[in-house]
Design a protein around this motif. Sequence first.
Motif, PDB file in Angstrom:
ATOM      1  N   LEU A  13     -14.648  -7.501  14.903  1.00 15.19           N
ATOM      2  CA  LEU A  13     -14.427  -7.121  13.504  1.00 15.19           C
ATOM      3  C   LEU A  13     -13.584  -8.155  12.783  1.00 15.19           C
ATOM      4  O   LEU A  13     -13.874  -8.508  11.636  1.00 15.19           O
ATOM      5  N   LEU A  14     -12.528  -8.671  13.433  1.00 15.38           N
ATOM      6  CA  LEU A  14     -11.684  -9.693  12.819  1.00 15.38           C
ATOM      7  C   LEU A  14     -12.465 -10.989  12.636  1.00 15.38           C
ATOM      8  O   LEU A  14     -12.384 -11.635  11.582  1.00 15.38           O
ATOM      9  N   ARG A  15     -13.222 -11.367  13.648  1.00 10.04           N
ATOM     10  CA  ARG A  15     -14.014 -12.600  13.560  1.00 10.04           C
ATOM     11  C   ARG A  15     -15.045 -12.514  12.439  1.00 10.04           C
ATOM     12  O   ARG A  15     -15.289 -13.484  11.722  1.00 10.04           O
ATOM     13  N   LYS A  16     -15.623 -11.346  12.287  1.00  6.95           N
ATOM     14  CA  LYS A  16     -16.633 -11.150  11.243  1.00  6.95           C
ATOM     15  C   LYS A  16     -15.999 -11.096   9.858  1.00  6.95           C
ATOM     16  O   LYS A  16     -16.552 -11.628   8.888  1.00  6.95           O
ATOM     17  N   SER A  17     -14.818 -10.468   9.769  1.00  9.97           N
ATOM     18  CA  SER A  17     -14.179 -10.262   8.468  1.00  9.97           C
ATOM     19  C   SER A  17     -13.470 -11.504   7.957  1.00  9.97           C
ATOM     20  O   SER A  17     -13.335 -11.705   6.743  1.00  9.97           O
ATOM     21  N   ASN A  18     -12.972 -12.322   8.868  1.00  2.00           N
ATOM     22  CA  ASN A  18     -12.274 -13.560   8.480  1.00  2.00           C
ATOM     23  C   ASN A  18     -12.763 -14.682   9.393  1.00  2.00           C
ATOM     24  O   ASN A  18     -12.020 -15.180  10.246  1.00  2.00           O
ATOM     25  N   PRO A  19     -14.038 -15.097   9.236  1.00  2.00           N
ATOM     26  CA  PRO A  19     -14.653 -16.041  10.188  1.00  2.00           C
ATOM     27  C   PRO A  19     -14.057 -17.442  10.163  1.00  2.00           C
ATOM     28  O   PRO A  19     -14.142 -18.163  11.162  1.00  2.00           O
ATOM     29  N   VAL A  20     -13.451 -17.839   9.050  1.00  2.00           N
ATOM     30  CA  VAL A  20     -12.904 -19.199   8.956  1.00  2.00           C
ATOM     31  C   VAL A  20     -11.600 -19.320   9.735  1.00  2.00           C
ATOM     32  O   VAL A  20     -11.431 -20.196  10.579  1.00  2.00           O
ATOM     33  N   LEU A  79       0.824  -1.201   0.000  1.00  2.00           N
ATOM     34  CA  LEU A  79       0.000   0.000   0.000  1.00  2.00           C
ATOM     35  C   LEU A  79       0.866   1.262   0.000  1.00  2.00           C
ATOM     36  O   LEU A  79       0.558   2.245  -0.680  1.00  2.00           O
ATOM     37  N   GLN A  80       1.968   1.215   0.740  1.00  2.94           N
ATOM     38  CA  GLN A  80       2.917   2.332   0.761  1.00  2.94           C
ATOM     39  C   GLN A  80       3.533   2.543  -0.620  1.00  2.94           C
ATOM     40  O   GLN A  80       3.652   3.665  -1.107  1.00  2.94           O
ATOM     41  N   LEU A  81       3.921   1.437  -1.251  1.00  2.78           N
ATOM     42  CA  LEU A  81       4.536   1.498  -2.570  1.00  2.78           C
ATOM     43  C   LEU A  81       3.591   2.130  -3.591  1.00  2.78           C
ATOM     44  O   LEU A  81       4.006   2.903  -4.464  1.00  2.78           O
ATOM     45  N   LYS A  82       2.321   1.811  -3.452  1.00  2.00           N
ATOM     46  CA  LYS A  82       1.307   2.340  -4.376  1.00  2.00           C
ATOM     47  C   LYS A  82       0.839   3.747  -3.993  1.00  2.00           C
ATOM     48  O   LYS A  82       0.162   4.407  -4.783  1.00  2.00           O
ATOM     49  N   GLY A  83       1.169   4.184  -2.782  1.00  2.00           N
ATOM     50  CA  GLY A  83       0.727   5.490  -2.340  1.00  2.00           C
ATOM     51  C   GLY A  83      -0.752   5.552  -2.030  1.00  2.00           C
ATOM     52  O   GLY A  83      -1.416   6.566  -2.276  1.00  2.00           O
ATOM     53  N   ILE A  84      -1.284   4.463  -1.469  1.00  2.00           N
ATOM     54  CA  ILE A  84      -2.722   4.354  -1.216  1.00  2.00           C
ATOM     55  C   ILE A  84      -3.017   4.644   0.255  1.00  2.00           C
ATOM     56  O   ILE A  84      -2.421   4.035   1.152  1.00  2.00           O
ATOM     57  N   GLY A  85      -3.952   5.540   0.501  1.00  2.00           N
ATOM     58  CA  GLY A  85      -4.365   5.853   1.860  1.00  2.00           C
ATOM     59  C   GLY A  85      -5.329   4.809   2.393  1.00  2.00           C
ATOM     60  O   GLY A  85      -6.159   4.274   1.650  1.00  2.00           O
ATOM     61  N   TYR A  86      -5.242   4.505   3.691  1.00  2.00           N
ATOM     62  CA  TYR A  86      -6.112   3.502   4.299  1.00  2.00           C
ATOM     63  C   TYR A  86      -6.157   3.727   5.803  1.00  2.00           C
ATOM     64  O   TYR A  86      -5.296   4.410   6.384  1.00  2.00           O
ATOM     65  N   GLU A  87      -7.137   3.142   6.431  1.00  2.00           N
ATOM     66  CA  GLU A  87      -7.239   3.175   7.893  1.00  2.00           C
ATOM     67  C   GLU A  87      -6.650   1.873   8.438  1.00  2.00           C
ATOM     68  O   GLU A  87      -7.104   0.786   8.074  1.00  2.00           O
ATOM     69  N   TYR A  88      -5.672   2.005   9.306  1.00  2.00           N
ATOM     70  CA  TYR A  88      -5.043   0.813   9.892  1.00  2.00           C
ATOM     71  C   TYR A  88      -5.645   0.553  11.269  1.00  2.00           C
ATOM     72  O   TYR A  88      -5.729   1.457  12.108  1.00  2.00           O
ATOM     73  N   ILE A  89      -6.060  -0.686  11.513  1.00  2.00           N
ATOM     74  CA  ILE A  89      -6.682  -1.058  12.786  1.00  2.00           C
ATOM     75  C   ILE A  89      -5.893  -2.216  13.395  1.00  2.00           C
ATOM     76  O   ILE A  89      -5.965  -3.358  12.925  1.00  2.00           O
ATOM     77  N   GLU A  90      -5.135  -1.926  14.434  1.00  2.00           N
ATOM     78  CA  GLU A  90      -4.319  -2.940  15.111  1.00  2.00           C
ATOM     79  C   GLU A  90      -5.219  -3.957  15.814  1.00  2.00           C
ATOM     80  O   GLU A  90      -6.246  -3.604  16.420  1.00  2.00           O
ATOM     81  N   GLN A  91      -4.814  -5.232  15.741  1.00  2.00           N
ATOM     82  CA  GLN A  91      -5.592  -6.314  16.339  1.00  2.00           C
ATOM     83  C   GLN A  91      -4.819  -6.968  17.486  1.00  2.00           C
ATOM     84  O   GLN A  91      -3.597  -7.079  17.433  1.00  2.00           O
ATOM     85  N   ASP A  92      -5.551  -7.403  18.492  1.00  3.40           N
ATOM     86  CA  ASP A  92      -4.975  -8.198  19.578  1.00  3.40           C
ATOM     87  C   ASP A  92      -5.268  -9.659  19.267  1.00  3.40           C
ATOM     88  O   ASP A  92      -6.414 -10.106  19.344  1.00  3.40           O
ATOM     89  N   LEU A  93      -4.225 -10.403  18.887  1.00  3.24           N
ATOM     90  CA  LEU A  93      -4.442 -11.786  18.464  1.00  3.24           C
ATOM     91  C   LEU A  93      -4.614 -12.749  19.637  1.00  3.24           C
ATOM     92  O   LEU A  93      -4.909 -13.921  19.441  1.00  3.24           O
ATOM     93  N   PHE A  94      -4.420 -12.237  20.855  1.00  3.31           N
ATOM     94  CA  PHE A  94      -4.700 -13.069  22.027  1.00  3.31           C
ATOM     95  C   PHE A  94      -6.201 -13.086  22.325  1.00  3.31           C
ATOM     96  O   PHE A  94      -6.737 -14.083  22.784  1.00  3.31           O
ATOM     97  N   THR A  95      -6.858 -11.959  22.063  1.00  2.81           N
ATOM     98  CA  THR A  95      -8.312 -11.864  22.259  1.00  2.81           C
ATOM     99  C   THR A  95      -8.906 -11.242  20.999  1.00  2.81           C
ATOM    100  O   THR A  95      -9.112 -10.037  20.921  1.00  2.81           O
ATOM    101  N   LYS A  96      -9.145 -12.079  20.019  1.00  9.00           N
ATOM    102  CA  LYS A  96      -9.563 -11.606  18.699  1.00  9.00           C
ATOM    103  C   LYS A  96     -10.932 -10.937  18.764  1.00  9.00           C
ATOM    104  O   LYS A  96     -11.893 -11.494  19.284  1.00  9.00           O
ATOM    105  N   GLY A  97     -10.990  -9.716  18.245  1.00  7.06           N
ATOM    106  CA  GLY A  97     -12.193  -8.903  18.337  1.00  7.06           C
ATOM    107  C   GLY A  97     -13.262  -9.265  17.325  1.00  7.06           C
ATOM    108  O   GLY A  97     -13.060 -10.060  16.396  1.00  7.06           O
TER     109      GLY A  97
END
Length: 236
Positions: A45-52, A25-43
Amino acid sequence: MAAEGSLKLLGLTVSPFVIRVRMALQLKGIGYEYIEQDLFTKGELLRKSNPVYMKVPVLIHDGKPICESLAIVQYVDEVWAATGPSILPADPYDRAAARIWAAYADSKLLPAWVGIMWAATEEERAEKVDDTLAAIGQLEEAFGKCSKGKAFFAGDSVGYLDLVVGSQLLWFEALQKMFGVVVVEVGRAPLLAAWVKQFGETDTAKEVVPDVDTAVEYLTKLQSRRAGSTVAQLLS
């Protein structure tokens, strides 16, 4: 260029899988919102976005989630083809070679150095060091072929394979700091050693890759909770 509201990235700062997407994304110069995740207690949004798999990274574009780092990098390259430099090579043979070696880096190199960090005994750690150095030897040969005598795997500038291998360099530094293991030695892999220095000086790496102490701190946290988990599981 994407508006930040329409593009979100769920990630973990020290994850090589996340780092390569952020570098793309940096290489392409694309703006985005970054959302840090806690992989010990998965939230939620992560569960919904990647349920498998409930793993990072997940790129959410206009509400649609894209999972798996290599797929995301290729998606970014295709969707924003007219923005910034191309990530994958234009030539079909070179593109296939880059994909093959990227798969090798993730299936052979990455598990080997992860094994160094997670080894239960010195004997096991020594075995994983040997596996890591063997994989580096193969990538040294690959660099000689793919780079065609130029500075990067992709030639004159950073490309797909540079991102895949370059996303692991943070952890090479951590291995040296924590265990005294030098993954890329000038005597063993002079081409890769020169590339490591060159890649580290690019804006692509400087703007994304965290300080090695951040990785060491995270590994220390992992080791305190190692029961039932692996480093690989808690980096993605």
